[in-house]
Design a protein around this motif. Structure first.
Motif, PDB file in Angstrom:
ATOM      1  N   CYS A   1      24.520  21.880  54.867  1.00 55.32           N
ATOM      2  CA  CYS A   1      25.129  23.072  54.774  1.00 55.32           C
ATOM      3  C   CYS A   1      26.552  22.633  54.227  1.00 55.32           C
TER       4      CYS A   1
ATOM      5  N   ASN B   1      28.233  32.182  52.575  1.00 56.01           N
ATOM      6  CA  ASN B   1      26.674  31.974  52.270  1.00 56.01           C
ATOM      7  C   ASN B   1      25.647  32.850  52.322  1.00 56.01           C
TER       8      ASN B   1
ATOM      9  N   CYS C   1      23.855  27.821  53.083  1.00 50.83           N
ATOM     10  CA  CYS C   1      23.249  27.608  54.032  1.00 50.83           C
ATOM     11  C   CYS C   1      21.823  27.622  53.978  1.00 50.83           C
ATOM     12  N   PRO C   2      21.213  26.450  53.713  1.00 52.91           N
ATOM     13  CA  PRO C   2      19.887  25.892  53.433  1.00 52.91           C
ATOM     14  C   PRO C   2      19.082  26.614  54.661  1.00 52.91           C
TER      15      PRO C   2
HETATM   16  S1  SF4 Z   1      22.782  27.973  59.929  1.00 49.45           S
HETATM   17 FE1  SF4 Z   1      23.433  27.954  57.891  1.00 49.45          FE
HETATM   18  S2  SF4 Z   1      26.007  28.191  57.638  1.00 49.45           S
HETATM   19 FE2  SF4 Z   1      25.046  27.774  59.914  1.00 49.45          FE
HETATM   20  S3  SF4 Z   1      25.476  25.390  59.962  1.00 49.45           S
HETATM   21 FE3  SF4 Z   1      23.347  25.805  59.401  1.00 49.45          FE
HETATM   22  S4  SF4 Z   1      23.293  25.841  57.318  1.00 49.45           S
HETATM   23 FE4  SF4 Z   1      25.595  25.888  57.848  1.00 49.45          FE
END
Ligand code: SF4
Ligand SMILES: Cc1ncc(C[n+]2csc(CCOP(=O)(O)OP(=O)(O)O)c2C)c(N)n1
Ligand code: SF4
Ligand code: SF4
Lengths: 99, 293
Positions: B31, B132, B211-212
């Protein structure tokens, strides 16, 4: 005639920087490894307590201490420092609490 | 084998502003939110600001967690209300440097109305938006920045609403400083954040961030690292570009750079001028408290 530095001084001068790694915090995203300009990081074989492979320095002499890995690491698990003649700046020298 | 180093972990520049006891944080592997925090820490360090006078306000979401991890006077407010909270703070205590650090859903979805009015007023807030392209925390729903045809948990057949072009929105509403980078651009992020800390007026930074877990995988963009490489590849440096040209499409180019940097009297400048003129002596005593250092 220009003076040649003694061979030992030359050798220590080569070590320009290094990284400090908080192994336990790493989540193995690989950002530090992919974006290290001289490509001197790789995944270690060992797992950390969270089950990820943290990075390790492959070539200590190659690290410039540019701290790009420190800027990229989303888990605050690594940072780079510049070294003066192979030693960290005195302000930063304290006992390591690396886990 | 690593070089013999005695520098402590605590000397990591980010630790100076981090609540280290709360680590590890909740963000997923790969992230981008944490990466932006490193940039912010370096910008603060270089700004030489008195950290007792810097406050960070977040709303709700994964990005909204930033406030809770920063060892500053930081405030985790309700969803969408970071800007109104920050507005009250800045007006009550103009000597503070007020940073709003939150997600796209928080700032321009539920909080969109507050966003445009703070920009219109040119209130001196430094707004950092982690974009994201989705509502991360709640499960990857479509949001106001989701590109057309992107998959999300609420658009299983592809999104068909156009998303906001945030730099254009910010500039149109009145922001005096507008920039965009991705999480790949760490040095540029630190530099831009530093400029924002010095700028008087409503400044806005959009950070395209992976936001993988909920956006990347669903849209076959790969893991966090693959998304970072994609950002690197797709970014086009366009300092000064007209903001209406910098909208983002799924898989399309990402214009990055500083788009707007102009001067316009801030909310507090105008307030002091107007009240000083109309109330004269009655207001004079208050002015000193209402002028930023
Ligand atoms: S859901 Fe997406 S934005 Fe939220 S911590 Fe995980 S990767 Fe990051
Ligand atoms: C009033 C209210 N409505 C809805 C929610 C549920 N909610 C929590 S976080 C969130 C979206 C966050 O999205 P974004 O700001 O993009 O942050 P991200 O998690 O993607 O970083 C929503 C809708 C809430 N907490 N409060
Ligand atoms: S400090 Fe720079 S050179 Fe050294 S490992 Fe990190 S990124 Fe690579
Ligand atoms: S960037 Fe950080 S979390 Fe990612 S692999 Fe490197 S040390 Fe681990």
């Amino acid at each position: 005639m220009p003076e040649e530095a003694p061979p030992e001084a030359k050798k220590t001068k080569k070590v320009r920087g290094t990284v400090v790694i908080n192994l336990a915090r790493c989540k193995g995203c690989g950002f530090c490894i992919a974006f290290c300009p001289p490509q001197v990081l790789e995944f270690a074989e060992d797992y950390n307590p969270q089950g990820y492979h943290p990075p390790r320095l492959t070539d200590p002499d190659g690290c410039t201490g540019c701290d790009l890995c420190g800027l990229y690491c989303p888990d605050f698990a690594i940072y780079g420092i510049m070294l003066k003649n192979g030693a960290p700046p005195s302000a930063a020298r304290e006992k390591s609490d690396e886990s | 084998m690593s070089a013999p180093v005695e520098a402590p972990l605590a000397a990591n520049p980010v630790e100076a502003v981090l609540r280290s006891f709360r680590m590890p944080h909740i963000w997923c592997p790969g992230c981008g939110i944490g990466t932006t925090v490193n940039c912010f820490a370096r910008a603060l360090e270089q700004s030489k600001l008195n950290l007792d006078k810097v406050v960070v306000v977040s709303g709700i979401g994964c990005s909204g967690r930033v406030a809770g991890y920063l060892d500053l006077d930081s405030f985790h407010t309700t969803h969408g209300r970071a800007i109104p909270f920050a507005t009250g703070m800045k007006i009550a205590n103009p000597k503070l440097t007020v940073v709003v650090y939150s997600g796209d859903g928080d700032l321009v979805g539920i909080g969109g109305n507050h966003f445009i009015h703070a920009a219109r007023r040119n209130l001196d807030l430094k707004v950092i938006c982690i974009n994201n392209f989705t509502y991360g925390m709640t499960g990857g729903q479509m949001g106001p920045t989701t590109p057309v045809s992107a998959l999300s948990s609420t658009t299983p057949f592809g999104c068909f609403e156009p998303g906001f072009n945030l730099p254009h929105l910010a500039e149109s509403a009145g922001a005096v400083y507008v920039a965009r980078w991705t999480t790949y651009h760490v040095r540029q992020l630190a530099h831009t954040m530093g400029e924002m800390l010095r700028k008087n007026g409503f400044s806005f930074l959009e950070i395209i961030s992976p936001c993988p877990t909920l956006y990347g995988q669903r849209n076959r963009l790969g893991d966090g690292l693959a998304m970072m490489k994609h950002f690197k590849q797709q970014s086009v440096l366009r300092h000064g570009a007209p903001t209406k040209e910098v909208g983002i499409e799924l898989q399309g180019p990402i214009a990055v750079g500083k788009f707007v940097d102009i001067e316009r009297p801030s909310f507090l400048d105008v307030m002091n001028e107007q009240l000083g003129r109309t109330l004269e002596a009655e207001y004079a005593g208050c002015v000193k408290d209402h002028v930023p250092d």
